[in-house]
Design an enzyme around this catalytic site. Structure first.
Site, PDB file in Angstrom:
ATOM      1  N   TYR A  43      45.380  55.473  32.241  1.00 52.94           N
ATOM      2  CA  TYR A  43      46.456  54.538  32.588  1.00 52.94           C
ATOM      3  C   TYR A  43      46.274  53.219  31.833  1.00 52.94           C
ATOM      4  O   TYR A  43      47.210  52.701  31.221  1.00 52.94           O
ATOM      5  CB  TYR A  43      46.478  54.295  34.100  1.00 52.94           C
ATOM      6  CG  TYR A  43      47.571  53.316  34.512  1.00 52.94           C
ATOM      7  CD1 TYR A  43      48.907  53.730  34.609  1.00 52.94           C
ATOM      8  CD2 TYR A  43      47.279  51.974  34.768  1.00 52.94           C
ATOM      9  CE1 TYR A  43      49.902  52.838  34.950  1.00 52.94           C
ATOM     10  CE2 TYR A  43      48.277  51.078  35.111  1.00 52.94           C
ATOM     11  CZ  TYR A  43      49.584  51.521  35.203  1.00 52.94           C
ATOM     12  OH  TYR A  43      50.573  50.634  35.531  1.00 52.94           O
ATOM     13  N   LYS A 120      32.575  45.395  42.132  1.00 54.14           N
ATOM     14  CA  LYS A 120      34.019  45.647  42.215  1.00 54.14           C
ATOM     15  C   LYS A 120      34.161  46.976  42.945  1.00 54.14           C
ATOM     16  O   LYS A 120      33.855  48.043  42.412  1.00 54.14           O
ATOM     17  CB  LYS A 120      34.646  45.718  40.829  1.00 54.14           C
ATOM     18  CG  LYS A 120      36.152  45.883  40.879  1.00 54.14           C
ATOM     19  CD  LYS A 120      36.770  45.633  39.517  1.00 54.14           C
ATOM     20  CE  LYS A 120      38.276  45.598  39.568  1.00 54.14           C
ATOM     21  NZ  LYS A 120      38.910  46.785  40.110  1.00 54.14           N
TER      22      LYS A 120
HETATM   23  S1  IVH Z   1      38.707  39.340  44.202  1.00 55.70           S
HETATM   24  C1  IVH Z   1      43.156  37.532  43.265  1.00 55.70           C
HETATM   25  N1  IVH Z   1      36.567  40.745  44.562  1.00 55.70           N
HETATM   26  O1  IVH Z   1      39.978  44.712  42.429  1.00 55.70           O
HETATM   27  C2  IVH Z   1      42.419  38.806  43.231  1.00 55.70           C
HETATM   28  N2  IVH Z   1      38.577  41.908  44.106  1.00 55.70           N
HETATM   29  O2  IVH Z   1      41.520  44.891  39.959  1.00 55.70           O
HETATM   30  C3  IVH Z   1      41.035  38.542  43.668  1.00 55.70           C
HETATM   31  N3  IVH Z   1      38.349  44.338  44.117  1.00 55.70           N
HETATM   32  O3  IVH Z   1      43.038  43.860  43.813  1.00 55.70           O
HETATM   33  C4  IVH Z   1      40.340  39.775  43.948  1.00 55.70           C
HETATM   34  N4  IVH Z   1      36.209  44.389  44.590  1.00 55.70           N
HETATM   35  O4  IVH Z   1      41.415  45.166  45.292  1.00 55.70           O
HETATM   36  C5  IVH Z   1      37.876  40.779  44.300  1.00 55.70           C
HETATM   37  N5  IVH Z   1      34.577  41.852  44.937  1.00 55.70           N
HETATM   38  C6  IVH Z   1      35.883  41.895  44.679  1.00 55.70           C
HETATM   39  C7  IVH Z   1      36.583  43.093  44.519  1.00 55.70           C
HETATM   40  C8  IVH Z   1      37.935  43.067  44.219  1.00 55.70           C
HETATM   41  C9  IVH Z   1      37.290  45.115  44.352  1.00 55.70           C
HETATM   42  C10 IVH Z   1      39.688  44.857  43.802  1.00 55.70           C
HETATM   43  C11 IVH Z   1      40.800  44.184  44.533  1.00 55.70           C
HETATM   44  C12 IVH Z   1      41.720  43.713  43.464  1.00 55.70           C
HETATM   45  C13 IVH Z   1      41.363  44.586  42.317  1.00 55.70           C
HETATM   46  C14 IVH Z   1      41.726  44.001  40.990  1.00 55.70           C
END
Ligand code: IVH
Length: 694
Positions: A43, A120
């Site tokens: 994707y 993440k």
């Molecule tokens: S912070 C404003 N912290 O990754 C967005 N996101 O690819 C700030 N995600 O939509 C997100 N682990 O669902 C943040 N430690 C983490 C995260 C995380 C997974 C996900 C989240 C986000 C996506 C973005």
């Protein structure tokens, strides 16, 4: 480190339009129920291709294009978000991370002195709204501006309590996912219900979160990664949440009974320098394969609220955070064929032949399919698009077919009716099918294994010689080697006096090998070299091993409840072979080990004191070529040496490694050990340390 992955190349407007449609459809399916014709990597590649085409042909940009839109423009849900739920920009590798950080610091006009580095999490973003301490509403990310109400899932998500400790009104943001155990349970429930399974934990979590009328309930897990005070609120808490560093806010969330990654091996940390960020990235990447949940990268954020406010947001993502993507561990590829092989224990194992695919840094062409029942359970067909998983040192495995990508051309997998090696019948009474001849089917393979350098180490006994002896009826298993006579050997073709005497001397020497090697030579299913060493050290004598029941066998480190009964059964099957070895005078004890004491005494308490051994309590990894006194040792012999000296030998460097023995041409393991601050010694220094055991 890793480079930016390639993007799709689009030839003309028609190809561009097709690509946009595919991306839009995939994003819609992905955000609806987690299924998609494309894996994450494909994707991303597609969207990068679309982006490149749009930059070159701005006049051709279609309004439906997914570029620059949250969730690729997939519109789901009708509950508006108080603050948009954005995405994260990606970097691939440390160079790109450094470029991103430099750009951010230029924008801020000052260095960033506190970075939060966290995993993440590979699940779905969710907003959990608490009113006066009670969980009032759960909303998915949707298109970022509005999501879907999934409050029906309240009560099924571990880590997301119905009530906070304090009666506060806040919105938590975090990831909903399935741990490996939850995923396995969910698959079993779905299997029992409709005979199908989920493709992976992520899509299982997505489907489960949205499912309302399932007759079975599957448990989910939540990890918080952010907190928002209600907008316009200027209570003391709201003010604190706007001013405190991100790391402190996460500590506060944990005090409210909400799960964060703090208790996991990949807990968020605050790094003061980019160098430390890089180290933590390496640590998290190294821990990935052993985690009980999936991560697909590392998120690096400005920890200080002031930096975040100054950096602000783009339309898609915050400028104060970045996702450092790790290589994919799961991809979709084609199942080209299934091969069936009989192993040395007679087990008939299917192996998937795949269209080559890059996974976690290596190209995968084959993957295990376990057994026939597994193939049937998963409903696999030749020509299917299949989800393939590989992480760290695990053997690649086929998870499931992507049923909605079927074309109708797929063919059933032919299941063998006779042993693919000898043509004799198959014993299909157990899940793992076996040739009725058992070990006898591939006697040659068993004997080659038993006499190899890491087992009995009988020099001068090559495979063709073994075949000659088998054909002549001189041996039927490796125990028969110990009763061969000089005359019998001399009668063989191409066997002179000198080679005969050398071989007889080598066989005689093999009788004195330690129990660990004799046990390993048996080729007990589920036990390789290192498990054999642990078994031998734990029990000290073959008699003690044979007297042990499954429960006692399970006391050996790393021996799970599934493996232990198999070992017991195998020892029963191997009893005539072991008896022959004993009768031939083969050593059946492990030097330096003491048998577990009488019942009721835990083996570890009964074992010889190990504390004074030079490597006691140390996890040691060896890399590169050994020199000096260690120059002649194979890797297995190095591992034996480490364990004799009280250490634990392991093959990969992680945060748990205590010592790396790095010889010439040590590569990535050395680099990783350096980044983790693991002590590194050269072969000479190590040889001195363990000289008493050489
Ligand atoms: S912070 C404003 N912290 O990754 C967005 N996101 O690819 C700030 N995600 O939509 C997100 N682990 O669902 C943040 N430690 C983490 C995260 C995380 C997974 C996900 C989240 C986000 C996506 C973005």
């Amino acid at each position: 480190m890793t480079e930016t992955p390639p993007s799709a190349v689009l030839a003309d407007d028609a190809a561009y339009a097709e690509a946009v449609q595919l991306a839009v459809d995939s994003a819609a399916a992905y955000y609806a129920d987690g299924t998609s014709a494309l894996d994450d990597d494909a994707y991303d590649r597609l969207v990068r291709g679309i982006q490149a085409y749009e930059e070159a042909h701005p006049e051709a940009v279609l309004p439906s294009s997914p570029t620059g839109k949250v969730a690729g423009g997939a519109v789901v849900g009708d509950v508006p978000h108080t603050v948009p739920m954005l995405s994260l920009d990606n970097v691939f590798g440390t160079d790109q991370l450094a470029d991103w950080a430099a750009g951010l610091e230029r924008r801020l006009g000052h260095p960033v002195t506190a970075w939060s580095v966290e995993p993440k999490l590979d699940g779905l973003a969710i907003s959990a709204r608490y009113r006066h301490g009670r969980l009032a509403q759960l909303v998915t990310r949707g298109d970022g501006a509005a999501g879907e109400d999934v409050s029906h899932a309240i009560g099924t998500i571990v880590g997301l309590p119905d009530r906070l400790v304090d009666p506060v009104t806040v919105e938590l943001r975090g990831e909903v996912m399935m741990t490996t155990t939850q995923f396995e349970e969910a698959c079993a429930k779905r299997q029992a219900h409709d005979g199908t399974t989920f493709a992976n934990p992520r899509s299982a979590a997505a489907g489960t979160l949205r499912a309302q009328d399932r007759p079975y309930v599957c448990e989910l897990t939540f990890f918080a990664y952010g907190v928002l005070p209600p907008s316009g609120d200027d209570s003391e808490l709201a003010v604190r949440l706007r001013e405190l560093p991100h790391s402190e806010i996460m500590r506060w969330v944990a005090t409210q009974g909400v799960q964060t990654t703090a208790a996991t091996p990949v807990a968020g940390i605050v790094a003061e320098t980019l160098e430390r960020v890089g180290e933590r990235v390496a640590e998290i990447a190294a821990a990935r394969a052993g985690l009980p949940f999936g991560i697909d990268g590392i998120v690096i954020k400005c920890d200080l609220a002031g930096d975040q406010v100054e950096a602000g947001f783009s339309s898609r993502a915050p400028r104060w955070a970045i996702a450092y993507k790790l290589p994919a561990t799961e991809k979709i590829t084609k199942l080209l064929a299934v091969e069936w092989n009989t192993g040395r224990t007679g087990i008939i194992a299917p192996r998937a032949v795949l269209e080559p695919v890059e996974l976690d840094g290596s190209v995968v062409t084959y993957a295990t399919l376990h057994n026939v029942a597994d193939i049937t359970r998963r409903g696999l067909m030749i020509g299917d698009n299949v989800v393939v998983y590989k992480a760290g040192d695990v053997i690649p495995r086929v998870e499931s077919p992507v049923v909605h990508l079927r074309t109708g051309e797929e063919q059933p997998i032919a299941i063998p009716e006779v042993c693919p090696s000898c043509g004799d019948a198959i014993d299909s009474s157990q899940e793992r099918w076996r040739c009725v001849r058992g070990r006898g089917c591939r006697a040659i393979a068993s004997i080659v294994y038993a006499v190899g350098r890491d087992t009995l180490d009988i020099e001068g006994l090559a495979e063709n010689r073994i075949k000659q002896m088998l054909d002549a009826g001189l041996i039927s298993d490796f125990a028969d080697l110990f009763t061969l006579t000089r005359e019998q050997l001399l009668a063989l073709e191409r066997m002179g006096e000198t080679s005969t005497d050398n071989l007889l001397a080598a066989i005689e020497r093999a009788k004195r090998q330690p129990l660990s090697r004799v046990f390993c030579a048996l080729g007990v299913r589920g036990t390789g070299r290192s498990m054999s060493r642990r078994v031998a050290r734990h029990f000290a004598t073959m008699d003690a091993i044979r007297a042990a029941d499954a429960e006692a066998i399970q006391q050996v480190e790393g021996m799970g409840p599934e493996k232990a009964p198999v070992v017991v059964d195998e020892l029963i099957e191997l009893a005539p072979l072991i008896d022959k070895l004993v009768a031939a005078g083969v050593n059946m004890t492990e030097p330096g080990a003491t048998p577990p004491a009488a019942e009721g005494v835990r083996p570890s308490e009964a074992a010889a004191p190990v504390a004074e051994l030079p490597l006691a309590g140390l996890a040691v990894v060896v890399t590169g070529s050994m020199t000096g006194k260690l120059g002649t040792l194979s890797r297995n012999e190095m591992n034996e040496l480490i364990e004799r000296a009280g250490g634990k030998a392991s093959s990969s460097v992680s945060a748990k490694t205590s010592l790396l023995v790095a010889g010439d041409k040590a590569g990535s393991k050395r680099a990783k050990a350096e980044s983790l601050g693991v002590r590194i010694v050269d072969p000479e220094e190590f040889a001195t340390q363990v000289s008493a055991f050489l």
